[in-house]
Design a protein around this motif. Structure first.
Motif, short mmCIF file in Angstrom:
data_model
loop_
_atom_site.label_atom_id
_atom_site.label_comp_id
_atom_site.label_asym_id
_atom_site.label_seq_id
_atom_site.Cartn_x
_atom_site.Cartn_y
_atom_site.Cartn_z
N ALA A 1 21.21 41.50 -7.02
CA ALA A 1 21.36 40.74 -5.77
C ALA A 1 21.33 39.24 -6.03
O ALA A 1 22.04 38.47 -5.39
CB ALA A 1 20.26 41.12 -4.79
N MET A 2 20.51 38.81 -7.00
CA MET A 2 20.40 37.38 -7.31
C MET A 2 21.72 36.79 -7.76
O MET A 2 22.10 35.70 -7.35
CB MET A 2 19.34 37.14 -8.40
CG MET A 2 17.96 36.89 -7.85
SD MET A 2 16.82 36.42 -9.15
CE MET A 2 17.36 34.76 -9.49
N ARG B 1 23.98 25.46 6.54
CA ARG B 1 24.65 26.48 5.73
C ARG B 1 24.08 26.53 4.31
O ARG B 1 23.80 27.60 3.77
CB ARG B 1 26.14 26.17 5.62
CG ARG B 1 27.00 26.72 6.73
CD ARG B 1 28.47 26.44 6.44
NE ARG B 1 28.96 27.30 5.39
CZ ARG B 1 29.94 26.98 4.56
NH1 ARG B 1 30.51 25.79 4.63
NH2 ARG B 1 30.34 27.81 3.64
N PHE B 2 23.87 25.34 3.74
CA PHE B 2 23.33 25.28 2.38
C PHE B 2 21.90 25.82 2.35
O PHE B 2 21.54 26.57 1.45
CB PHE B 2 23.35 23.84 1.87
CG PHE B 2 22.75 23.68 0.50
CD1 PHE B 2 23.48 23.97 -0.64
CD2 PHE B 2 21.44 23.25 0.35
CE1 PHE B 2 22.93 23.84 -1.90
CE2 PHE B 2 20.87 23.13 -0.90
CZ PHE B 2 21.62 23.41 -2.03
N ASP B 3 21.10 25.41 3.34
CA ASP B 3 19.70 25.88 3.40
C ASP B 3 19.63 27.39 3.51
O ASP B 3 18.77 28.04 2.89
CB ASP B 3 18.97 25.23 4.58
CG ASP B 3 18.65 23.76 4.33
OD1 ASP B 3 18.70 23.34 3.15
OD2 ASP B 3 18.38 23.03 5.30
N GLU B 4 20.53 27.98 4.31
CA GLU B 4 20.53 29.44 4.46
C GLU B 4 20.83 30.12 3.13
O GLU B 4 20.14 31.07 2.73
CB GLU B 4 21.56 29.86 5.51
CG GLU B 4 21.13 29.58 6.95
CD GLU B 4 22.23 29.87 7.95
OE1 GLU B 4 23.34 30.28 7.53
OE2 GLU B 4 21.99 29.68 9.16
N ALA B 5 21.87 29.64 2.44
CA ALA B 5 22.24 30.23 1.14
C ALA B 5 21.15 29.98 0.10
O ALA B 5 20.79 30.87 -0.68
CB ALA B 5 23.57 29.65 0.66
N ASN B 6 20.59 28.77 0.11
CA ASN B 6 19.54 28.39 -0.85
C ASN B 6 18.27 29.20 -0.61
O ASN B 6 17.65 29.70 -1.54
CB ASN B 6 19.27 26.89 -0.72
CG ASN B 6 18.47 26.35 -1.89
OD1 ASN B 6 18.45 26.96 -2.97
ND2 ASN B 6 17.81 25.24 -1.69
N ASP C 1 18.02 32.06 0.92
CA ASP C 1 18.29 33.47 0.62
C ASP C 1 18.11 33.73 -0.87
O ASP C 1 17.45 34.70 -1.28
CB ASP C 1 19.71 33.82 1.06
CG ASP C 1 19.95 35.32 1.07
OD1 ASP C 1 18.97 36.08 1.16
OD2 ASP C 1 21.13 35.73 0.99
N LEU C 2 18.67 32.84 -1.69
CA LEU C 2 18.52 32.97 -3.15
C LEU C 2 17.06 32.77 -3.55
O LEU C 2 16.53 33.53 -4.37
CB LEU C 2 19.41 31.93 -3.85
CG LEU C 2 19.27 31.83 -5.38
CD1 LEU C 2 19.64 33.14 -6.05
CD2 LEU C 2 20.13 30.69 -5.92
N THR C 3 16.41 31.79 -2.95
CA THR C 3 15.00 31.50 -3.28
C THR C 3 14.10 32.68 -2.95
O THR C 3 13.21 33.05 -3.74
CB THR C 3 14.52 30.25 -2.52
OG1 THR C 3 15.38 29.15 -2.84
CG2 THR C 3 13.09 29.89 -2.91
N ASP C 4 14.31 33.29 -1.77
CA ASP C 4 13.49 34.43 -1.36
C ASP C 4 13.62 35.59 -2.35
O ASP C 4 12.62 36.22 -2.72
CB ASP C 4 13.90 34.91 0.04
CG ASP C 4 13.52 33.91 1.12
OD1 ASP C 4 12.67 33.03 0.83
OD2 ASP C 4 14.07 33.99 2.24
N THR C 5 14.85 35.84 -2.76
CA THR C 5 15.08 36.93 -3.73
C THR C 5 14.44 36.58 -5.07
O THR C 5 13.82 37.44 -5.71
CB THR C 5 16.59 37.18 -3.92
OG1 THR C 5 17.19 37.40 -2.65
CG2 THR C 5 16.85 38.38 -4.81
N ALA C 6 14.58 35.31 -5.51
CA ALA C 6 13.99 34.87 -6.78
C ALA C 6 12.46 34.99 -6.73
O ALA C 6 11.83 35.38 -7.71
CB ALA C 6 14.40 33.43 -7.07
N ILE C 7 11.88 34.65 -5.58
CA ILE C 7 10.41 34.76 -5.43
C ILE C 7 9.97 36.22 -5.52
O ILE C 7 8.97 36.54 -6.17
CB ILE C 7 9.96 34.12 -4.09
CG1 ILE C 7 10.08 32.59 -4.18
CG2 ILE C 7 8.53 34.53 -3.76
CD1 ILE C 7 9.88 31.88 -2.87
N LYS C 8 10.75 37.12 -4.87
CA LYS C 8 10.42 38.55 -4.95
C LYS C 8 10.45 39.02 -6.40
O LYS C 8 9.55 39.73 -6.85
CB LYS C 8 11.43 39.36 -4.13
CG LYS C 8 11.22 39.30 -2.63
CD LYS C 8 12.29 40.13 -1.93
CE LYS C 8 12.19 39.95 -0.41
NZ LYS C 8 13.28 40.66 0.29
#
Length: 575
Positions: free
Chosen positions: A183-184, A217-222, A224-231
């Motif tokens: 997913a990342m 838009r950038f914050d949403e994409a960023n 989303d990636l950050t949340d997955t990376a944290i998980k």
């Protein structure tokens, strides 16, 4: 990922050397605790200083040998991994270069950039770690178990209880992390896409005051990636504490039961010390394995994406039996050509037939979305047609090599593309061996000399990335000069005069007529003034030819052409 390792063939000797070096380094690591045990049991207990110095010196030599081996192994594994990265980047880039526009549309530019950079880096890093650990970890684990059992088989039961716990922890963490790694990579694609759109479209964003919208838009994409990376990192973060807890409890258990065995006279102190070290080596080898399990899933996800690119067979490729071009030069003929974009409900162009000859100018005009640009993009074979045939010099373009076909064409796209470098380099992009005189002549015909001579360094003036330091009209003229310098048999101008003022447009067309007397010229244009002097005007509407002829003929016979003319010219100009 194993599929990608076929590209490691040039580095086979390096990999073999790494395995040998790591093997000897592992042997030295496994031998040191035994030497230390001998020093304690035979040297310290008996007070034999000479024995202590002798075995201590041997330990230093073994440790030095192991250090040299691991340094060399690290150096060679780094060379092999970075070499694989270089090869993969070359392979992916070369493959992408062979793609038709359909493959680009299918994968997306942002994803191709990520796959060429981030994904290959992931595979490169994992290979580097694998080369060091692939031999070392199993050897240290198996060798450590054998040496520990040789020191005290009874105490080895502690390891029998502990190892399954570690293996289970590694399995659970790896299984949870694999989907998140996949997913990342997809979310990195999404972030790249947003960033690329914002950087390319910065003028539009500012003009419409949409900066806050784009930030969102950038914050949403960023995020989303950050949340997955944290998980992912939370999962990985649990691995080391679990390992250390198990490691520490294992040490306590070994010392506890080992102390009892020493007290009962079944074990010596030196053997217990060696046993603890072997246990630590076993534990750390499992930790190394766990790190591989953590990194391999992400690299595997990246490898799948790289293989997707390498496994794509371009839909447009040269025929097996290519034909040689005949003596004709520059004849273009469409015979009942129909073309649809993938997934489209209806054809973009339908049943198109016409012929364009050398020394003539064929103009194509029509409303927005009528299929003008689509039609001419079929000539250089950017797409393959559904039915009918396109002939160049009486030969179907599908029977010619793409290289020989495109060598016949000077193409000026609708959106001017200028590359970073000097003006001279941009014009010579059309013909590498063009002389300075050829470059100057092309610039003069394209009406570019005026602004080039006003620039500080003339033809040596540097064009910024994306051509941001020249205007739209200047970019168009440089694009036209790039096509002119190669003196092709066929010129294709895809709405290439739209950014020019009427005076420059008229001067340019006048100069072009002199330069293209022996060539076929095909022009797509929105302006009637650009096409009205053409030898043949093709009027398109909804992908079909609704009129063909000269300007005056079409004024009488084609209602759609009359509407276009009436919308742009006054009655006096029409008359």
């Amino acid at each position: 990922m194993i599929k990608l390792f076929r590209f490691l063939k040039p580095y086979t000797s390096y990999i073999v050397a790494v395995f040998i070096l790591v093997f000897f380094q592992s042997i030295s690591e496994l031998y040191l605790p035994t030497l230390m045990s001998d020093i304690v049991n035979k040297g310290i207990v008996n007070g034999d200083t000479n024995y202590i110095l002798k075995i201590g010196g041997l330990m230093l030599l073994v440790a030095a040998g192991g250090t040299i081996c691991i340094v060399l192994a690290n150096f060679l594994s780094s060379k092999a991994a970075t070499g694989l990265g270089k090869i993969l980047r070359n392979k992916v880039f070369s493959k992408v270069e062979s793609f038709s526009l359909q493959e680009f549309d299918k994968i997306g530019t942002a994803s191709l950039i990520t796959r060429t950079t981030n994904d290959i880096t992931q595979v490169q890093q994992v290979l580097m770690i694998m080369l060091r650990m692939m031999v070392s970890a199993p050897m240290m684990c198996i060798g450590g178990i054998i040496m520990a059992v040789s020191k005290d088989a009874g105490l080895s039961l502690v390891l029998v209880a502990v190892i399954p716990v570690l293996v289970l922890a590694i399995f659970i963490i790896a299984r949870t992390g694999i989907p998140l790694f996949k997913a990342m990579q997809v979310k990195i694609d999404k972030l790249n896409l947003v960033v690329r759109e914002e950087l390319v479209g910065i003028r539009v964003i500012r003009a419409f005051n949409r900066i806050d919208h784009e930030k969102k838009r950038f914050d949403e994409a960023n995020n989303d990636l950050t949340d997955t990376a944290i998980k992912v990192n939370k999962i990985l973060a649990t691995l080391m504490p679990v390992m250390m807890v198990v490691l520490n409890f294992t040490s306590i258990a070994i010392i506890w039961f080992g102390g009892i065995r020493i007290d009962n006279g079944k074990m010596q102190v030196g053997d217990l010390m060696a046993f603890i070290q072997y246990a630590m080596q076993i534990m750390f080898s499992l930790i190394m394995v766990s790190m591989m399990f953590v990194m391999i899933p992400r690299a595997s996800a990246s490898a799948v994406r790289i293989n997707e690119v390498l496994d794509i067979e371009p839909e447009i490729k040269d025929a097996e039996n290519l034909k040689n071009s005949n003596s004709k030069r520059g004849y273009v003929e469409f015979k009942n050509v129909t073309f649809s974009y993938p997934g489209a409900e209806q054809p973009a162009i339908n049943n198109i037939s016409f012929m364009a000859k050398p020394g003539e100018t064929t103009a194509i005009i029509g409303g927005t979305g009528s299929g003008k640009s689509t039609m001419i993009s079929l000539i250089p074979r950017f797409y393959d047609i559904d039915s009918g045939s396109i002939l160049i010099d009486d030969m179907d373009v599908r029977e010619m090599s793409q290289e020989s076909l495109r060598n016949k064409i000077g193409f000026v796209p609708q959106k001017s593309v200028i590359f970073t470098g000097s003006i001279r380099e941009n014009i010579k992009y059309g013909k590498d061996n063009a002389s300075d005189e050829d470059v100057k002549c092309a610039a003069e015909t394209a009406q570019a000399m005026e602004f080039i001579s006003n620039m500080k360094d003339g033809f040596n003036s540097i064009i910024a990335q994306g051509g941001t330091n020249v205007s739209g009209g200047q970019k168009q003229r440089l694009s036209i000069a790039r096509a002119l310098v190669r003196r092709p048999e066929i010129y294709i101008f895809d709405d290439s005069f739209s950014a020019l003022d009427f005076k420059t447009d008229a001067k340019l067309r006048s100069a072009l007529r002199k330069e293209t007397t022996d060539s076929t010229v095909i022009i797509v244009a929105q302006r009637v003034s650009t096409v009205m002097d053409a030898d043949r005007i093709i009027v398109l509407d909804e992908g079909e030819v609704v009129g063909m002829g000269k300007h005056k003929e079409l004024l009488n016979d084609c209602s759609i052409y009359r509407e276009i003319v009436a919308s742009q010219l006054s009655e006096e100009e029409i008359a």
